[in-house]
Each structure stands twice: as C-alpha cells, then as structure tokens.
Write an enzyme that holds these catalytic residues in place. Sequence first.
Site, PDB file in Angstrom:
ATOM      1  N   TYR A  84     -13.780   7.728   5.614  1.00  0.00           N
ATOM      2  CA  TYR A  84     -12.637   8.379   6.250  1.00  0.00           C
ATOM      3  C   TYR A  84     -11.691   7.352   6.868  1.00  0.00           C
ATOM      4  O   TYR A  84     -10.478   7.394   6.663  1.00  0.00           O
ATOM      5  CB  TYR A  84     -13.106   9.358   7.326  1.00  0.00           C
ATOM      6  CG  TYR A  84     -11.965  10.024   8.052  1.00  0.00           C
ATOM      7  CD1 TYR A  84     -11.207  11.016   7.431  1.00  0.00           C
ATOM      8  CD2 TYR A  84     -11.613   9.644   9.347  1.00  0.00           C
ATOM      9  CE1 TYR A  84     -10.142  11.616   8.088  1.00  0.00           C
ATOM     10  CE2 TYR A  84     -10.557  10.239  10.013  1.00  0.00           C
ATOM     11  CZ  TYR A  84      -9.828  11.219   9.378  1.00  0.00           C
ATOM     12  OH  TYR A  84      -8.761  11.811  10.027  1.00  0.00           O
ATOM     13  N   SER A 115      -4.469   8.046  11.166  1.00  0.00           N
ATOM     14  CA  SER A 115      -5.460   8.242  12.222  1.00  0.00           C
ATOM     15  C   SER A 115      -5.634   6.929  12.955  1.00  0.00           C
ATOM     16  O   SER A 115      -5.422   5.847  12.396  1.00  0.00           O
ATOM     17  CB  SER A 115      -6.803   8.686  11.631  1.00  0.00           C
ATOM     18  OG  SER A 115      -7.847   8.624  12.598  1.00  0.00           O
TER      19      SER A 115
END
Length: 269
Positions: free
Chosen positions: A154, A141
């Site tokens: 995350y 990501s």
Amino acid sequence: MSKIDYRTQTTLITGASAGLGAEFARGFAERGSNLVLVARRADRLETLADELSAKHKITVTVVPFDLTVPAAGEALAKEVARRGITVTSLVNNAGFGTHAPFRQDDPERMQQEIGLNVSSLVDVTRAFIDQLTGVLVNVASTLGYQPWPNAAVYGATKAFVLSFTEALWQESRGTGLRVLAISPGPTRTEFFDALGSDDMARGVPKQTPRQVVTTALRALDRRNPPPSVVSGTFNWVGTLVSRFTTRRVTALAFGAMTQWQMGSSRSGH
C-alpha cells in the site's frame, strides 16, 4: 494563475460512494461544479447525487463502474462520452489498502491493490487529461513518504501516486490545469473496515474527510498551487522523518512504530 470558476467545471470523482470521495463531491458541489460520480455501489451514488443536485442546483451524473477491469480509463471515458458529458476536472480517489506482513499477504489481493491504486489511476488520468482545464487531484497518502512495514504494498502504491502526480504538475505548468497530490494521514472513513485492521492508525489522531478535502481545495486556491500537500500538521511533521534521516533509520523507526501499534492492539490498549 487565475482562480478557477468551478461553475464552469464538470468534475469526475472516482471512489465517490463514501469517505473522501463523497466529501470531495460535496466540496466541489458547494463551489458550483457539475459532477460525475464513479464507483461500484450505484445505490450510494444515487443517494449522494440526489442530495447534491437538490442542495446545490447542479447536474450530477452517476456512473456505476468497476475500475479494476482492463483498460478501465478508456472504457470509462467512452461511457462518459456516450452520455454527452465533457469532463474538465478529475479527482482520482478510488483505492484500498492491505495490512499484513508481505510474506502472509494474499497475492491476488495484492495484485488488485496495485491495479486499482496505480494502474487504474494512471489509465483514467491518461484517458481524460487532454480535456482537463480545471484541476487534477490524485489522492496519495502520508505512507507514500516512508516505508511502512506490514503495509509495504500500500505504501509503495502511494509513493508512486505522489511521484507521478508531482511529475504531472511540472508537465502541466503553463497549461492552466492545476495538478495536486493530497496526502491524508489516518482519516475517519471506511478505509480501516476494508483493511480489516486499525493497527496502522493506533495512537495517531484521525482527521475527518472534511478536513482533508478542505486542505486540498485551499491548496488549489493558491495563486501558485504546490505539486503536493500533506493534510494535518501532525501528519506533516511525520513526513519530515524521511526527509532528515537516512533510509535505514526511517525504515527501522517506522518498523518499531508498527511493532508498538500491534503490541498495543494485542494488549487491548
């Protein structure tokens, strides 16, 4: 490095029931690869398998499986082997995020997040890597490039995925295996539904799953594929902040952006 003939490949994709996982399945199917689709939702996998096998005349095997179980990689590899399948390419897409100040985040949910995003990804990769001859794609990501307050766990899991994959890229040089970390930014998937908030992407353009998968496949098609690639020019520019500023400035900058997004959400804009 010669181009991959996907018609000789069998690609296992985790988190294949929706979003990026389903789009990766479509992308590999279009290139002629047989597929092994892994996720918990068997009904969605069956629907996708029927679509792709009929359209592309490939073999698609559905394996309903919970990747959060202990020793998930070994158990999944045994199940695939029991079905007489040899996996030659792997896409680790399964994962989820939480969005809250760390002090307010649910400890059990955070442990599940770390387990799926990090531990299971490593476990599955280790279970299959010795038989991979095509590609290994790990979905990271853009949050792996910088700290993101209110998504601290995350972002950290995706930083791990990015570093882990780039190291495997170097270790795999000369073997014929192409290793890539693909880093999407905000993407139009069910991710934000599971997150319970779209504050993280407020004010940021979203890509489609097709755009992300196309970026990954084009990178893999290069004569000398890179260890990692960011999907989307806007997202790539965003990752440059952490490369050309201090860690302090980066953390403060993204903290200010997070506060703006949350304030914008509360004001209805």
